[in-house]
Scaffold this active site. Structure first.
Site, PDB file in Angstrom:
ATOM      1  N   PRO A   2       0.736  -1.231  -0.076  1.00  0.00           N
ATOM      2  CA  PRO A   2       0.107   0.355  -0.354  1.00  0.00           C
ATOM      3  C   PRO A   2       1.045   0.930  -0.128  1.00  0.00           C
ATOM      4  O   PRO A   2       1.276   2.161   1.285  1.00  0.00           O
ATOM      5  CB  PRO A   2      -0.721  -0.446   1.241  1.00  0.00           C
ATOM      6  N   GLU A   3       0.767   1.797  -1.365  1.00  0.00           N
ATOM      7  CA  GLU A   3       1.415   3.208  -0.988  1.00  0.00           C
ATOM      8  C   GLU A   3       0.038   3.789  -1.377  1.00  0.00           C
ATOM      9  O   GLU A   3      -0.810   3.151  -1.072  1.00  0.00           O
ATOM     10  CB  GLU A   3       2.474   3.147  -2.385  1.00  0.00           C
TER      11      GLU A   3
END
Length: 270
Positions: A2-3
């Site tokens: 998760p960026e």
DNA sequence: CCGACAACCTGACGGC
DNA sequence: TGCCGTCAGGTTGTCG
């Protein structure tokens, strides 16, 4: 994980089952992730209606009709599972709505976090106070970046990973944006011309927008919020491609900076 | 200020 | 088949 694009995609995926729904069950399955869950999470969220959705940097936000905002961070391995059927060993927080929809925050490595703050105090949330501008907002532009990086001798890669400079970038998209701009990751940040910074901002925007468009990450254990594997053809040009040929004819190299892999092409990134 | 490193955790993968 | 080392999207803190 998760960026920024994966968090954005996640928040969008939470909207259909949660928007306007009242939570009938809020259950933590253990005491903590990276930090303890808020002790009053269950009490404040149970019976509340979810009325708003948002994202700041890599944090997802769920707003209730009671004036609270639940802030979640997915760490390295977090994802929401929607209507999972069975609650698994790594489903650490479970929500259920008045329609019987079930949402489970699954995070095997437990680097994520969940916090609960009053909406009016959102800006005072410690992790938000020092964040730089959102990369998809106009506040990030070549002028801002030039000022923020002026005189800095650290590498451009380290600076872009610093959430105080720009909020939401992570290892993958920094590698990709630098490659798209032809900037070597080890370049001293303060020595990059304004013209190249303008192009870097464009590249950051483009790579993030494309990733959001594609539905989030293509990494191996990332799943979309609906539980389907968000596994599409990898479109990264350098990340995870050590030894493969770059479209310039060079070869993608990998090195380690600050304990993290940097993928780049020594031929077209100077 | 800067880079390096460790810590927090589990799972996947490659080599043998 | 299994064991072992290595690596992984992030954040935070320490050290020199």
């Amino acid at each position: 994980m998760p960026e920024l694009p994966e968090v954005e995609t996640t928040v969008r995926g939470l909207r259909p089952p949660l928007e306007g729904r009242r939570l009938t069950r809020v259950e933590t399955r253990r005491a903590d992730l990276r930090r303890p869950f808020p002790p009053d999470l269950r009490q404040r969220m149970t019976g509340a209606t979810i009325i708003g959705f948002g994202r700041r940097a890599k944090y997802g936000l769920l707003e209730t009709d009671r004036g609270d905002v639940m802030i979640f961070h997915l760490g390295m391995s977090g994802r929401w599972r929607i209507d999972p059927g069975e609650i698994g060993a790594h489903d650490h927080l479970v929500l259920e709505t008045d329609e019987g929809r079930v949402l489970a925050l699954c995070d095997p490595r437990r680097f994520g976090s969940v916090d609960l703050v009053r909406k009016v105090d959102l800006a005072e949330f410690p992790a938000f106070k020092a964040l730089g501008p959102e990369p998809l907002e106009p506040e990030l532009n070549g002028g801002y970046l030039a000022r923020a990086l002026e005189g800095r001798t650290a590498s451009i890669k380290a600076m872009l990973l610093d959430q105080r400079i720009v909020a939401g970038l992570g290892n993958i998209y920094v590698c990709e944006a630098l490659h798209m701009t032809g900037i070597a990751p080890g370049m001293m940040a303060g020595r990059i011309s304004r013209k190249r910074l303008d192009r870097l901002v464009d590249a950051i925007r483009n790579v993030l927008a494309a990733a959001i468009e594609a539905g989030g990450s293509t990494l191996r254990d990332y799943a979309r919020p609906d539980g389907e594997l968000g596994y599409f053809a990898k479109q990264w040009l350098v990340y995870g491609r050590e030894g493969e040929s770059c479209r310039c004819g060079g070869n993608v190299a990998r090195r380690v900076d600050g304990g993290r892999s940097t993928f780049y092409c020594p031929k077209c990134q100077k």
